[in-house]
Design an enzyme around this catalytic site. Structure first.
Site, PDB file in Angstrom:
ATOM      1  N   GLU A 194       0.827  -1.204   0.000  1.00  0.00           N
ATOM      2  CA  GLU A 194       0.000   0.000   0.000  1.00  0.00           C
ATOM      3  C   GLU A 194       0.861   1.253   0.000  1.00  0.00           C
ATOM      4  OE1 GLU A 194      -2.189  -3.178   2.479  1.00  0.00           O
ATOM      5  OE2 GLU A 194      -0.128  -2.471   2.231  1.00  0.00           O
ATOM      6  N   GLY A 242       5.880  -1.663  14.561  1.00  0.00           N
ATOM      7  CA  GLY A 242       5.234  -0.534  13.898  1.00  0.00           C
ATOM      8  C   GLY A 242       4.292   0.248  14.783  1.00  0.00           C
ATOM      9  N   ARG A 243       3.497  -0.447  15.577  1.00  0.00           N
ATOM     10  CA  ARG A 243       2.509   0.234  16.424  1.00  0.00           C
ATOM     11  C   ARG A 243       3.141   0.863  17.657  1.00  0.00           C
ATOM     12  NH1 ARG A 243       2.135  -5.065  16.169  1.00  0.00           N
ATOM     13  NH2 ARG A 243       2.138  -6.419  18.013  1.00  0.00           N
ATOM     14  N   GLU A 261      -3.938  -5.382  17.637  1.00  0.00           N
ATOM     15  CA  GLU A 261      -2.871  -6.058  16.915  1.00  0.00           C
ATOM     16  C   GLU A 261      -1.911  -6.720  17.908  1.00  0.00           C
ATOM     17  OE1 GLU A 261      -1.403  -4.626  12.887  1.00  0.00           O
ATOM     18  OE2 GLU A 261       0.354  -4.201  14.133  1.00  0.00           O
ATOM     19  N   LYS A 276      -2.974 -10.164   2.891  1.00  0.00           N
ATOM     20  CA  LYS A 276      -2.050  -9.457   2.004  1.00  0.00           C
ATOM     21  C   LYS A 276      -1.450 -10.407   0.972  1.00  0.00           C
ATOM     22  CE  LYS A 276       0.809  -6.676   4.222  1.00  0.00           C
ATOM     23  NZ  LYS A 276       1.703  -6.173   5.292  1.00  0.00           N
TER      24      LYS A 276
END
Length: 544
Positions: free
Chosen positions: A214, A269-270, A355, A506
């Site tokens: 993305e 990432g989070r 997540e 994905k």
């Protein structure tokens, strides 16, 4: 430390028995039994005042939950994280987002190396770059200063920066425009660049691998838009910077690797909004405010690391979440910030919490026989009061709530802030105590209407009160929830730092994309539903 399976820990069995006693006890009774309850069940630390008295608990409940934390090895697991042990077991990685906000001079080891100097080297490079953009010293391809910054990322590379920008908008440069692109839906990009001049626009492409589908789709579209506007492929170097670890792909894209800001595989990432992923935040609010935010993070980190569990804010919030999720069967948590600047905070928490703890096996790969990962959701007050509070007050589901409020507003307008805070306190009071049949009848309500106007109460809530929304208080608040998530994950024995669940869809999308784009009728080998949907889309697409 060897930890028994959750259901075999003595405190768990005790909590199951205790819940049978507590499930019908009303908060009205708990407050009647202890006139000082509202002053006792509070903790103040790291700039946060937590009132947890309106929870369906007693001192015995807390004692048992604290025993559960001890029997779950929470203290040892906290120490292991701060020590740099590879507690992300499925990916064999350390979990050191706490190093991102450690002060200069601190020592946090990863594979025997102190990573703090590397963190501050990146922060210093970010600060120098942000100052050049903010001062106008950095010029675009045509010699114009940058007036627009667009962050391109997804997941933590988007939710953190956009939440922080909205939260700290009061402190941001008002003569600059900041926008965020994450969705592969082309509308997201089209609206982000609407009305902007290419010569004054900088794109920050945030992707650790620089291969995220993305993000790179949007990045290539951004490059096409820029080149179309400026007429020169070479313009890319002055209008794109990268937050990545893949120098080869960054250079291949056309970005000077001198303008690449790195981070590390020990940052999920989070958990990355205070790393180079926060470059757009730093440009918006300035390096000093960004460092103040890091200071707030660190203050909560130290509180979590050192405070006894009975006075530890993230531990208490995590244990209360366990109590409602696993014993009362509450499936969701509502996060209700009474601060318009925090309008994206619940969305940010959705990734952080779900997540992290949306897992179905323990960190040893054993299937779970208990619930994990409640659904987090919410909207700012007072908007939510005219939307979903009806269900919280009178619906059939138990929904624990976190109310977040600030004693001082950043925008003093008449009586607004007193009215806002009055709603915070009124809602928690109404949820806890409700309105009895006798009270409803005493208001002159006819008998047929009484059931409709009855409020059962006994709906639990936390009230989180801070002085004012500042960069430091935002850091404290985010770290509070980070460590609450960690507490819950440790007790459930799940890996809160991997995210394999995002991969399958994905992978399948990569297979389907060429089937949608092919000029020849593809040979499909999906299930009958997916095959039919692909054929229907191709037919509709072909008809214009």
């Amino acid at each position: 430390m060897t930890v028994a399976p959750l259901r075999k820990r003595p405190a768990w069995a005790s909590l199951e028995q205790h819940h049978k006693k507590m499930q019908d006890v009303h908060l009205r009774q708990l407050f009647a039994d202890d006139a000082g309850r509202g002053e006792k069940m509070v903790v103040e630390a790291a700039g946060i005042y937590l009132d947890y008295s309106k929870n369906r608990i007693t001192g015995e409940t807390l004692d048992l939950l604290l025993q559960l934390a001890a029997q779950s090895g929470l203290r040892e697991h906290i120490d292991a994280m701060f020590r740099g042990d590879k507690i992300n077991v499925s990916e064999k990685r350390s979990v050191l987002h706490v190093a991102l906000r450690a002060p200069k001079g601190a020592t946090i080891l990863h594979d025997g190396k102190n990573v703090v100097p590397d963190v501050h080297a990146v922060l210093d490079r970010m600060a120098a770059f942000a100052d050049r953009i903010r001062s106008g010293d950095w010029k675009g391809h045509t010699g114009k200063p940058i007036r627009n910054v667009i962050n391109i990322g997804i997941g933590g590379s988007d939710l953190g920066p956009v939440m922080a920008y909205e939260a700290l908008r009061h402190y941001s440069r008002r003569d600059m425009t900041f926008r965020f692109v994450s969705n592969v839906d082309g509308t997201d990009f089209a609206e982000a660049v609407q009305g902007l001049e290419a010569a004054e626009t900088l794109f920050i492409v945030s992707s650790k691998t620089f291969t995220t589908l993305e993000t790179m789709t949007n990045a290539h579209t951004a490059r096409d838009w820029l080149v179309a506007g400026l007429g020169d492929q070479a313009a890319t170097a002055k209008h794109f910077v990268a937050v990545s670890t893949n120098a080869q792909e960054v250079a291949k894209f056309g970005i000077d690797t001198a303008n690449m800001f790195g981070f590390w595989d020990w940052v999920g990432g989070r958990y990355s909004m205070d790393s180079a992923i926060g470059l757009s935040t730093m440009i918006a609010v300035g390096p000093d405010n960004f460092r103040a935010m890091l200071g707030g993070f660190h203050e909560m980190d130290e509180h979590f690391r050192t405070a006894p569990f009975e006075r530890n804010l993230p531990v208490l919030m995590g244990l209360l979440s366990i109590w409602y999720n696993d014993f009362f069967g509450a499936q969701t948590v509502a996060v209700l910030p009474y601060e318009q600047y925090l309008k994206r905070f619940p969305a940010y928490l959705q990734q952080l919490t779900m997540e992290s703890n949306g897992k179905h096996v323990t960190w040893d790969g054993v299937a779970l026989d208990y619930d994990t990962g409640p659904i987090y959701w919410g909207e700012p007050g007072t908007n939510g009061q005219h939307s979903f509070y009806q269900l919280i007050h009178q619906g059939t589901r138990l929904i624990p709530c976190d109310f977040i409020a600030f004693a001082h507003t950043l925008n003093k307008v008449g009586r607004h802030h007193d009215m806002l805070l009055a709603n915070v306190f009124a809602q928690t009071e109404a949820l806890a105590f409700g309105k009895t049949v006798e009270q409803v009848k005493a208001e002159g309500t006819p008998d047929w209407l009484v059931p409709h106007r009855l409020f059962a109460g006994n709906r639990p809530s936390n009230t989180i009160l801070l002085d004012r929304l500042s960069p430091a208080s935002l850091g404290r608040l985010v770290a509070l929830y980070e460590h609450s998530v960690f507490t819950q994950g440790t007790i459930w024995q799940v890996d809160s730092f991997d995210q394999w669940g995002v991969e399958l869809g994905k992978e399948l999308a990569q297979r389907i994309i060429p089937e949608l784009e092919s000029t020849q009728e593809p040979k499909l080998a999906h299930d009958s539903s997916t095959n039919a949907l692909i054929r229907r889309y191709r037919k509709m697409k072909g008809s214009g």
